[in-house]
Design a protein around this motif. Structure first.
Motif, PDB file in Angstrom:
ATOM      1  N   THR A   1       0.815  -1.208   0.000  1.00  0.00           N
ATOM      2  CA  THR A   1       0.000   0.000   0.000  1.00  0.00           C
ATOM      3  C   THR A   1       0.855   1.268   0.000  1.00  0.00           C
ATOM      4  O   THR A   1       0.531   2.237  -0.680  1.00  0.00           O
ATOM      5  CB  THR A   1      -0.958  -0.014   1.215  1.00  0.00           C
TER       6      THR A   1
ATOM      7  N   ASP B   1      -6.661  -2.850  -6.191  1.00  0.00           N
ATOM      8  CA  ASP B   1      -6.200  -3.684  -5.088  1.00  0.00           C
ATOM      9  C   ASP B   1      -6.908  -5.028  -5.161  1.00  0.00           C
ATOM     10  O   ASP B   1      -8.093  -5.091  -5.438  1.00  0.00           O
ATOM     11  CB  ASP B   1      -6.521  -2.983  -3.763  1.00  0.00           C
ATOM     12  N   GLU B   2      -6.150  -6.088  -4.904  1.00  0.00           N
ATOM     13  CA  GLU B   2      -6.734  -7.434  -4.854  1.00  0.00           C
ATOM     14  C   GLU B   2      -7.397  -7.793  -6.163  1.00  0.00           C
ATOM     15  O   GLU B   2      -8.582  -8.068  -6.241  1.00  0.00           O
ATOM     16  CB  GLU B   2      -7.738  -7.543  -3.707  1.00  0.00           C
TER      17      GLU B   2
HETATM   18 MG    MG Z   1      -3.154  -4.683   1.201  1.00  0.00          MG
END
Ligand code: MG
Ligand code: ADP
Length: 688
Positions: free
Chosen positions: A299, A392-393
């Motif tokens: 992050t 993200d992800e």
């Molecule tokens: Mg993360």
């Protein structure tokens, strides 16, 4: 050798009865070519049958015999069970009869009769000294001599209603004699072709021996993988050949940010950051996947890229898979970026901006960071200054969704972060159109996580362990698994467990968190847990991704055998985030050997990639590929585990070919195949 072009529709094939043609259409066989490329799912060696001592085993055996008796038997209150007693016919010193049983299959009495010659394929069970095969596959044999069904390595086909292997075998046998090989050109580059097409086709269906079969199979697997890799290479090429404006990366704000962090970047983080910044500065758009284990510090890297992009005068959008995660990113980014004069806003389905935050598009740099969930996809306002998209992800979003977000800007950079390490072959497949960076190192000073697999009978000990940690001011997660896909049922089960734990852990505060709670209730619970007002969170897998509470030191995962290893690894990454040593209990409610063996992988290693490989071996790639998420077609013959070296080779071959001949001017057939392939895929995924 025949003269029928392979494009001829099945309805014009005279050797197939008209009444059966609609059944073929149902399994996707519409042309002669489809029929020829309908590969066997397995083979039976009908030259050598099972003749050893019958022992119980999970490996099926293939037997040939004569039906000597049929009957219906009743077992308890169940419907009658059809049984056929078989006398083995081949060299067999064991004179036992074998009993085949089919429950609930009355109709078989019309198919199997006494004196039939029959081939049986199934698993041996021994009960009271009798040999049983339950629900074996079978085929009645009519001709023993000169048969395409007997006395050879025999193909067994996937079939649907109204069809069986024997019919398909007959039709394919004729097809192989009738088709014109010139009409089914190779798409592989010549140097990759080991066996001529017609020979490979002949041998994949009717191999003279297993060696030949293996060669033919290899050829088709390579072809399948090559086609896939060409598809990815084209996607990649399309993305890279579009020009994005180069961004001028000055490091003023970036350095300020880095110097204000309470830690310094690990070497691995620094290397990756440099790689990313260089790419952001280039005129071609970045297409990069950032893989790193949970807690490896992705992050911060994403934030650094966002700062550099904003500083260069562009906007940034960050998309997270859940609202909880979007909120958390928003808070982190806001905390980090606002002091630098960068505005951060949150777009979710619930609220556009959080009350009291800066409005959109108002930073002094003319750039902004917009953070959100899927909601970002359904906003249609173009963002002409969108310079970087961070996802993200990734595995939770599909390729189409990715494209939709990218299209809101004019060819922005793309950074995908994933904490789900996946095996290399799979990366090359699902993410074959991306460049990949790894953060291999975890920040030092991180607390260790000890993982323990325990049966549920150990709950009392685990409870007292928990109480002890809680008494020292620590916090804990108790996770209840996904029993069914339905979040509703999951939530109900978690609620029940919640009542249990609330009593077991009183007077410590235990709260429930699941995906069906209203967003503000979830948010509030999260917040209280963050602040330490709640000691224990009983939850479904909503805590899987991204939550960051350093004071949480225990994680208990119930019915752990129901999770995949990679997911368990993700979950346990929620603890050990501070400097305190942490413990993760994997409670196993089903005590099978395989479950214990699988779970113990997590006791032994904390390397996400090792775990991903192990998970893959245990579970197969099924749930990772072939889903709408990957935006890729299902594999028909290749096996990503068994054939991983071929994927590697196919990738190299495809990339070489595209670098020499980007427009495929010298490969018109390949080009045409790929265009058709792309059309069929985009049709299939149009609605996802
Ligand atoms: Mg993360
Ligand atoms: P990931 O997104 O990869 O799961 P995060 O970026 O959320 O990991 O980092 C996890 C925690 O570690 C965060 O609290 C973050 O601030 C901290 N962190 C990140 N990089 C470092 C570092 N180099 N040294 C110490 N702590 C770090």
């Amino acid at each position: 050798m025949g003269c029928l072009p392979v494009t001829i529709p099945v309805k014009n094939l005279k050797w197939i009865p008209n009444s059966k043609k609609s059944y073929l259409a149902r399994i996707g066989i519409n042309t002669l070519k489809d029929l020829l490329l309908h590969f066997p799912r397995r083979y039976e060696d009908r030259t050598q049958f099972f003749s050893a001592q019958p022992l119980e085993s999970d490996s099926p055996v293939c037997l040939f015999g004569i039906v000597v008796k049929t009957s219906f038997q009743r077992y308890g209150h169940n419907p009658p069970c059809f049984e056929a007693e078989i006398e083995p016919q081949h060299a067999n010193v064991f004179s036992h009869r074998w009993t085949c049983r089919w429950f609930n299959s009355r109709y078989l009495a019309k198919i199997i009769s006494v004196n039939d010659k029959i081939v049986i394929y199934g698993k041996i069970r021994i009960r009271r000294q009798r040999i049983y095969l339950d629900h074996p596959e079978f085929e009645i044999i009519e001709e023993l001599q000169d048969s395409i069904h007997f006395g050879r390595i025999t193909p067994i086909y996937p079939c649907g209603d109204g069809l069986n292997s024997r019919l398909l075998r007959e039709w394919i046998f004729v097809a192989l004699q009738e088709f014109d090989p010139k009409t089914i050109p190779d798409i592989l580059p010549p140097k990759e072709i080991v066996i001529p097409r017609e020979e490979a086709l002949q041998n994949i269906h009717f191999p003279p021996n297993f060696e030949t079969l293996e060669k033919a199979r290899k050829q088709f697997v390579l072809e399948e993988f090559f086609k896939l890799q060409c598809l990815l290479a084209r996607r990649r090429q399309r993305a890279l050949s579009s020009h994005s404006t180069p961004k001028i990366v000055s490091r003023k704000l970036l350095n300020k940010f880095l110097s204000q962090l309470p830690f310094s970047l690990t070497t691995s983080q620094q290397e990756v950051l440099e790689e990313l910044l260089a790419e952001i500065a280039e005129p071609r758009p970045m297409r990069r996947l950032l893989q790193g284990d949970v807690g490896s510090g992705k992050t911060v890297i994403a934030a650094a890229c966002a700062i550099a992009t904003v500083e260069a005068g562009w906007q940034v959008a960050l998309m997270a898979p859940t609202q909880i995660l979007a909120n958390q990113h928003f808070k982190n980014f806001h905390r980090w970026l606002s002091p630098l004069g960068i505005s951060v806003s949150l777009v979710t389905s619930d609220q556009r901006t959080l009350p009291g935050e800066l409005p959109l598009f108002s930073s002094p740099f003319g750039g902004d960071v917009i953070i959100g969930t899927h909601a970002l996809l359904y906003e249609s306002t173009p963002l002409p200054k969108l310079g970087l998209v961070i996802i993200d992800e990734q595995h939770k979003f599909g390729v189409e969704q990715r494209a939709r977000l990218l299209n809101r800007g004019i060819c922005p950079d793309l950074l995908i972060m994933t904490a789900t390490p996946i095996p290399r072959t799979l990366t090359q497949t699902i993410h074959g159109d991306l460049d990949v960076s790894f953060i291999r190192e975890r920040p030092a000073l991180r607390g260790t996580i000890k993982t323990l697999v325990r049966p549920s009978s150990h709950l009392p000990q685990i409870t007292s362990f928990l109480r002890n940690e809680l008494s020292q001011g620590r916090q804990a997660y108790i996770v209840y698994p996904l029993i069914e896909e339905s979040e509703k049922i999951q939530a109900a089960a978690a609620t029940e467990r919640y009542e249990f734990w609330k009593q077991a852990l009183a007077p410590y505060t235990v709260e429930l968190l699941h995906g069906r709670m209203p967003a503000d209730a979830k948010e509030k619970t999260m917040q209280l847990f963050h602040q330490g007002e709640i000691s224990v969170l009983v939850s479904t897998t909503v805590v899987e991704v991204g939550l960051d509470v350093p004071n949480a030191t225990v994680m208990v995962i119930e019915n752990a055998e129901r999770f995949g290893l990679a997911q368990l690894h993700q979950l346990r990454g929620r603890v050990g985030r501070g400097q305190l040593p942490s413990t993760c209990f994997l409670i196993q409610s089903e005590n099978t050997k395989i479950a214990t063996e699988r779970l113990s992988t997590l006791e032994k290693t904390s390397d996400g990639f090792e775990i991903a490989e192990a998970d893959w071996r245990f579970r197969g790639p099924g749930d990772l590929l072939g889903t709408a998420q990957s935006g890729l077609p299902e594999l028909r013959i290749g096996d990503l585990i068994r054939d991983s070296h071929l994927m590697e080779h196919a990738r190299k071959t495809a990339l070489e070919l595209f670098s020499q001949d980007p427009s495929l001017a010298n490969y018109p057939i390949l080009l045409q195949t790929l265009v058709q392939f792309e059309e069929s895929i985009s049709q299939k995924f149009a609605d996802t």
